[in-house]
Scaffold this active site. Sequence first.
Site, short mmCIF file in Angstrom:
data_model
loop_
_atom_site.label_atom_id
_atom_site.label_comp_id
_atom_site.label_asym_id
_atom_site.label_seq_id
_atom_site.Cartn_x
_atom_site.Cartn_y
_atom_site.Cartn_z
CE LYS A 191 -3.86 -2.40 2.13
NZ LYS A 191 -4.70 -2.72 3.29
CD GLN A 246 -3.67 -4.26 6.43
OE1 GLN A 246 -3.74 -3.27 5.73
NE2 GLN A 246 -4.11 -5.43 6.02
CG ASP A 301 -9.95 0.08 4.97
OD1 ASP A 301 -9.73 -0.51 3.90
OD2 ASP A 301 -9.23 -0.05 5.99
N1 GUN Z 1 -7.18 -6.61 6.34
C1 GUN Z 1 -7.56 -7.42 5.32
N2 GUN Z 1 -8.18 -6.71 4.37
C2 GUN Z 1 -8.20 -5.43 4.79
C3 GUN Z 1 -8.71 -4.21 4.23
O1 GUN Z 1 -9.30 -4.18 3.15
N3 GUN Z 1 -8.52 -3.11 4.98
C4 GUN Z 1 -7.91 -3.13 6.18
N4 GUN Z 1 -7.79 -1.99 6.85
N5 GUN Z 1 -7.43 -4.23 6.73
C5 GUN Z 1 -7.58 -5.37 6.03
#
Ligand code: GUN
Length: 296
Positions: free
Chosen positions: A56, A100, A123
Site C-alpha cells: 500500500k 490495517q 476503507d
Molecule cells: N485486512 C484485510 N483486508 C483489509 C482491508 O481491506 N482493509 C484493512 N484496513 N485491513 C484489512
Amino acid sequence: MPTTATIIDGKAVAAQIREEIAQRVTALKRERSVPPGLAVILVGEDPASQVYVRSKERQAQEAGFKSLAYRRPDDISEEQLITLIEGLNEDPTIDGILVQLPLPAHIDEGVVINAISPEKDVDGFHPINVGRMITGAPSLLPCTPFGCIQLLKRTLGDLSGLDAVVVGRSNIVGKPMAALLLRENCTVTMAHSRTRNLADVCRRADILVAAVGKPGFVQGDWIKPGATVIDVGINRVATADGGSRLVGDVDFEAAKAVAGAITPVPGGVGPMTIAMLLRNTLESYCRRNRLECELG
Ligand code: GUN
C-alpha cells in the site's frame, strides 16, 4: 473439446487503474502544491499485514501520493492508537487513513474504526459510510468488494437481474459485497457456514463470490456452467517441496473447466484492492479540495 473459463486478469486491470490515477495526480500537481495523502497504520508484526502495508505504501508513492506508514508495537494502547488517528484526522495534508486489520485482541476494532473521520475513511468501514453505501448515498466504498464489482462490470457489462451468490459474511468482504451487488440490481443470496445445501445454492449463481478464507472450499461441481466466479480468498498453503504457495477459496482447476470466467489467485482480486484504495484516496482529496474529479 471441453471449454475453459476466461481468466480475469485483475493484475492488468489494477495496473491500468493505477496508471490512470498516476496521470491525474501528475496533472493535479501542476496546479496544487499538496498531492493526495494516504496514512496507513500497522499495529504489530503479522507477516501478511506487513506485506500488505508495504504494498500500500509503495503503490501510493508510485501514484505520486504523499504516502506515510505508521508502524506501532502490538502493545500500543487503544488510547495511543486513537490519539494517532485524531492527529491524522486534523492533518490537512492527509486525505485517507487506513488501519490495517486485524488488530491485537486488547484493542476494540469498532472503537478504532469509529475514531477515523468518515471523510478520510478510505476503507469505507466507518458506520456512517456503511450506512451511506446501504442507502445508495455517495460514499467511500470498501476496497475489496469495490474492486470485485469493477472486475464483474468489465467482464459482464450490465449486471442487472443476474443471480449473485456471496459465500461468506464478513464485514470487510461478504456483507459489503452483497450490498454492492444489490446496488447493481443483482438478485443476491448471502450464503455462510450455516447455509443448508450450500452446493445447490451456489449452483444457482450467475455470479459466485467466494470469501470464506478456506483454501479450495468451493468445488467445481458447485458452479453453474458459464458462471462468473470471483475468488476473494488468499490462503497460504504448504507445498510438497517444503515451500508454500497462495491459493484461493475456489478449487481453481476444477472451476476453470465449468465457469465462463474466473479470477485467479494470485493476480485476480488481490491487486484490485490497492487500486481501489488509491482511487478512494484520490476521491477523498477531490472532495476535500472541492475539485471536479470524475473517476471511472
Ligand atoms: N485486512 C484485510 N483486508 C483489509 C482491508 O481491506 N482493509 C484493512 N484496513 N485491513 C484489512
